[in-house]
Motif scaffolding. Sequence first.
Motif, PDB file in Angstrom:
ATOM      1  N   LYS A  36      10.495  41.086  20.435  1.00 24.17           N
ATOM      2  CA  LYS A  36      11.826  41.101  19.960  1.00 24.17           C
ATOM      3  C   LYS A  36      12.700  41.954  21.010  1.00 24.17           C
ATOM      4  O   LYS A  36      13.977  41.997  20.868  1.00 24.17           O
ATOM      5  N   GLU A  37      12.095  42.774  21.856  1.00 20.08           N
ATOM      6  CA  GLU A  37      12.932  43.702  22.696  1.00 20.08           C
ATOM      7  C   GLU A  37      13.009  43.047  24.275  1.00 20.08           C
ATOM      8  O   GLU A  37      13.666  43.631  24.879  1.00 20.08           O
ATOM      9  N   ARG A  38      12.811  41.722  24.106  1.00 16.39           N
ATOM     10  CA  ARG A  38      12.712  41.205  25.425  1.00 16.39           C
ATOM     11  C   ARG A  38      14.091  41.052  25.898  1.00 16.39           C
ATOM     12  O   ARG A  38      14.223  41.250  27.017  1.00 16.39           O
ATOM     13  N   GLU A  39      15.235  40.681  25.234  1.00 22.04           N
ATOM     14  CA  GLU A  39      16.601  40.672  25.430  1.00 22.04           C
ATOM     15  C   GLU A  39      16.967  42.002  26.354  1.00 22.04           C
ATOM     16  O   GLU A  39      17.671  41.915  27.267  1.00 22.04           O
ATOM     17  N   ALA A  40      16.718  43.136  25.635  1.00 20.83           N
ATOM     18  CA  ALA A  40      17.020  44.261  26.213  1.00 20.83           C
ATOM     19  C   ALA A  40      16.363  44.711  27.616  1.00 20.83           C
ATOM     20  O   ALA A  40      16.995  45.065  28.404  1.00 20.83           O
ATOM     21  N   ARG A  41      15.027  44.156  27.506  1.00 19.11           N
ATOM     22  CA  ARG A  41      14.566  44.400  28.773  1.00 19.11           C
ATOM     23  C   ARG A  41      14.822  43.628  29.975  1.00 19.11           C
ATOM     24  O   ARG A  41      15.210  43.958  31.150  1.00 19.11           O
ATOM     25  N   VAL A  42      15.321  42.434  29.723  1.00 15.87           N
ATOM     26  CA  VAL A  42      15.763  41.474  30.570  1.00 15.87           C
ATOM     27  C   VAL A  42      17.134  41.956  31.145  1.00 15.87           C
ATOM     28  O   VAL A  42      17.549  41.973  32.188  1.00 15.87           O
ATOM     29  N   ALA A  43      18.080  42.995  30.104  1.00 13.89           N
ATOM     30  CA  ALA A  43      19.198  43.520  30.615  1.00 13.89           C
ATOM     31  C   ALA A  43      18.911  44.442  31.764  1.00 13.89           C
ATOM     32  O   ALA A  43      19.588  44.738  32.602  1.00 13.89           O
ATOM     33  N   GLU A  44      17.912  45.179  31.432  1.00 14.64           N
ATOM     34  CA  GLU A  44      17.572  46.533  32.081  1.00 14.64           C
ATOM     35  C   GLU A  44      17.009  46.004  33.591  1.00 14.64           C
ATOM     36  O   GLU A  44      17.483  46.537  34.609  1.00 14.64           O
ATOM     37  N   LEU A  45      16.213  44.643  33.593  1.00 14.49           N
ATOM     38  CA  LEU A  45      15.829  44.209  34.889  1.00 14.49           C
ATOM     39  C   LEU A  45      17.273  43.624  35.501  1.00 14.49           C
ATOM     40  O   LEU A  45      17.173  43.752  36.946  1.00 14.49           O
ATOM     41  N   THR A  46      18.213  43.089  34.996  1.00 18.21           N
ATOM     42  CA  THR A  46      19.242  42.741  35.578  1.00 18.21           C
ATOM     43  C   THR A  46      19.901  43.810  36.437  1.00 18.21           C
ATOM     44  O   THR A  46      20.640  43.713  37.736  1.00 18.21           O
ATOM     45  N   THR A  47      20.070  45.078  35.690  1.00 20.11           N
ATOM     46  CA  THR A  47      20.663  46.096  36.451  1.00 20.11           C
ATOM     47  C   THR A  47      20.052  46.654  37.483  1.00 20.11           C
ATOM     48  O   THR A  47      20.270  46.984  38.512  1.00 20.11           O
ATOM     49  N   LEU A  48      18.684  46.696  37.377  1.00 19.83           N
ATOM     50  CA  LEU A  48      17.582  47.406  38.400  1.00 19.83           C
ATOM     51  C   LEU A  48      17.700  46.475  39.469  1.00 19.83           C
ATOM     52  O   LEU A  48      17.583  46.704  40.876  1.00 19.83           O
ATOM     53  N   GLU A  49      18.215  44.959  39.248  1.00 23.67           N
ATOM     54  CA  GLU A  49      18.035  44.041  40.466  1.00 23.67           C
ATOM     55  C   GLU A  49      19.614  44.139  41.253  1.00 23.67           C
ATOM     56  O   GLU A  49      19.866  43.845  42.434  1.00 23.67           O
ATOM     57  N   HIS A  50      20.538  44.132  40.256  1.00 22.01           N
ATOM     58  CA  HIS A  50      21.979  44.177  40.880  1.00 22.01           C
ATOM     59  C   HIS A  50      22.845  45.530  40.743  1.00 22.01           C
ATOM     60  O   HIS A  50      23.954  45.487  41.245  1.00 22.01           O
ATOM     61  N   GLY A  51      22.397  46.319  40.105  1.00 25.67           N
ATOM     62  CA  GLY A  51      23.392  47.359  39.897  1.00 25.67           C
ATOM     63  C   GLY A  51      23.186  48.495  41.079  1.00 25.67           C
ATOM     64  O   GLY A  51      22.597  48.481  42.017  1.00 25.67           O
ATOM     65  N   THR A  52      24.181  49.541  40.943  1.00 25.09           N
ATOM     66  CA  THR A  52      24.317  50.403  42.170  1.00 25.09           C
ATOM     67  C   THR A  52      23.017  51.556  41.904  1.00 25.09           C
ATOM     68  O   THR A  52      22.297  51.364  40.878  1.00 25.09           O
ATOM     69  N   ASP A  53      22.872  52.223  42.730  1.00 27.87           N
ATOM     70  CA  ASP A  53      21.762  53.212  42.761  1.00 27.87           C
ATOM     71  C   ASP A  53      21.860  54.294  41.658  1.00 27.87           C
ATOM     72  O   ASP A  53      20.965  54.434  40.828  1.00 27.87           O
ATOM     73  N   ALA A  54      23.177  54.457  41.226  1.00 26.27           N
ATOM     74  CA  ALA A  54      23.298  55.366  40.143  1.00 26.27           C
ATOM     75  C   ALA A  54      22.947  54.669  38.887  1.00 26.27           C
ATOM     76  O   ALA A  54      22.359  55.140  37.742  1.00 26.27           O
ATOM     77  N   GLU A  55      23.360  53.189  38.797  1.00 28.97           N
ATOM     78  CA  GLU A  55      22.901  52.532  37.435  1.00 28.97           C
ATOM     79  C   GLU A  55      21.652  52.383  37.149  1.00 28.97           C
ATOM     80  O   GLU A  55      21.099  52.191  36.213  1.00 28.97           O
ATOM     81  N   ARG A  56      21.058  52.165  38.510  1.00 29.46           N
ATOM     82  CA  ARG A  56      19.561  52.125  38.336  1.00 29.46           C
ATOM     83  C   ARG A  56      18.766  53.298  37.993  1.00 29.46           C
ATOM     84  O   ARG A  56      17.811  53.194  36.966  1.00 29.46           O
ATOM     85  N   LEU A  57      19.512  54.541  38.548  1.00 33.50           N
ATOM     86  CA  LEU A  57      18.442  55.573  38.083  1.00 33.50           C
ATOM     87  C   LEU A  57      18.984  55.862  36.624  1.00 33.50           C
ATOM     88  O   LEU A  57      18.129  56.452  35.796  1.00 33.50           O
TER      89      LEU A  57
END
Length: 650
Positions: free
Chosen positions: A372-393
């Motif tokens: 049930k947390e899969r949607e939240a994890r996908v959002a995290e992975l999206t940031t880890l892939e496309h986010g700035t260094d600060a957003e990833r950290l």
Amino acid sequence: MQSIVIGTAGHIDHGKTSLVKAMTGIDTDRLKEEKARGITIELGFAHLDLGDGQKASIVDVPGHERFIKNMVAGTSGIDLVMMVVAADEGIMPQTREHLDICHLLGIDKGLVALTKIDMVSDPEWLDLVKQEMKAELAGTFLEDSPVVEVSSKTGAGLENLTAALKVLAQDVGKRLVDAPAFLAIDRVFTMKGFGTVTTGTLVAGVLQVEDPVDVLPDPRQRLRGMKIRGLQVHGLATQRAEAGQRLAVNLSGVDKSALSRGQVMVQKNTLDTGYEFEGSLELVRGAKALRSRSKAIFHVGTAKSNVAIKLLDVDTLATGAKAYARFRCEEPLAASPGQRYILRGFAPIAGRGTTLGGGKILAILPPRRRHKEREARVAELTTLEHGTDAERLKILLDLADVEGANLASLSMFSGLGRKTVAREMDKLMAQGQALKYDRDQGRYVAHATLDRLQKDGTEILTAFHQENPLLPGMQLEPVRAKLAHSLNPKLFKLLIDRQSKASLWLQEGETLRLTSHRIQLDASKSELEQSIDRQYQKTALTPPKLAELAKTVDHPEAGVLEIIRHLTRTGSLTHITQDMYVNTDALDQLRQQLIAHLRSQAEITTQEFKAMVGASRKHVIPLAEFFDQEKTTIRKGQARVLRRRDRELS
């Protein structure tokens, strides 16, 4: 000027090795079997001077489909590709598969070397081959790349090829120097007078002679903290090597048999191995749709393992589509965030080979998540892939939760260097998104985590006060344990300090309470308190047992004990031992009598003390021991004396 790594690619027998030899004078086929069969089986290495101080390492990869695993290992860390296509054959299955692999590995620069031009005398055939190549390369990173006609046999076009590579090399971006050093080992050998030597491309970071390094995986913990004895780049010794260079690394204190292709070399304590990774995933053209729970072969760096694939945002991945996935490997692997990987299947795709997809690793040692947390994890992975260094950290800090994270762990899980991490963390702190709670260890916590702890702590204290209205507060350690068993004591102290400054919590000794909490008795408990207090005043130094008292006041023992403890905290009663409580005024009077007696008589026997108390031994002995414990008296033989003769009467 930085050194670059050029990789060959292309179908078997299209002339890759001959071309490298013609360009560099180095025969990259080292094995007897390679010489006998006339094909490349293992990776070969050469170096090329592009002029004007620009140096290049060349990795010559096998073209045969049986040795694709070696080809994948060779493409780890290359900057640009030299796609070799024979003019007498044109595009072949491994040409397409190699092109897929280069794309999946994120290689976006290269050219086509149209080899064996001396074997084609028909212009129409050559034109047909070029048209076919144009169609095959359409939509790929080589679509508009140079096509250089060459002959390794006659030398025709070699100068043009070198010149084209030089132009491409000028556009190669700089590798990450401020990053954890990462070298995927592709070859291990011994050298007389030197010992064990490993080679590979330094993908990120810096290595220096005398640096302590780990080689991973290392299940027996025997390859940790080894020192670098020597470094070579292009056959020349150097004290320091940077990302983008192919290295020969001479290690001290390790036997060749302990090392192998598939391992990685990193700076000491900067990376952990794992069985699970998460990342982006795309399928190559022609691949069948991929279902979650499918099996494949996972290639990363120079390592490989069978893997189970769990799709995170879709149930089935269609050809040409992208998704996020979790990979469970059968063998432990060492990989860095941001590193590219390849998936190979067990059956060939028509006209292409067995490569079915690949992508980028976004998370190493990923957290467990419920479905049930899969949607939240996908959002995290999206940031880890496309986010700035600060957003990833920020994502990594959120995942660290109450344990927080230091520069070392943030560097490992982000793939960023510690200087970069420190700079980005300063930004997050300035924005109020992070907080450094342990300056000695350099540990950070997300501000959102702290806010949640404050909210949870307030709820814990509120519930405690409701359940224990007569207690002044909750013991500190149970509060910390309820918040989180792994809550760092320094973070807990910071939390209390912040709440105290906000006038929300108050620490009193070893207890914690809400500042709004007041001990208030309702009418029934107030009446019970007065009744119990009168009983203790009446019985003075000969108090009743709990059961007797409960019967006298006609109230359950638990409720009576609650009031007794309340009266003890307010000072009306004093706890002597076990369930014996006495009226504090009566106890004070007894203490004065005792001290006066000891000042005049120097000592007191048990019988004399019994007469002073006027009670039986069941009350006298606990009272005598109480005065010993509070250091009013000290026992000597069968009598007691003042512990300090200069003690004044209270």
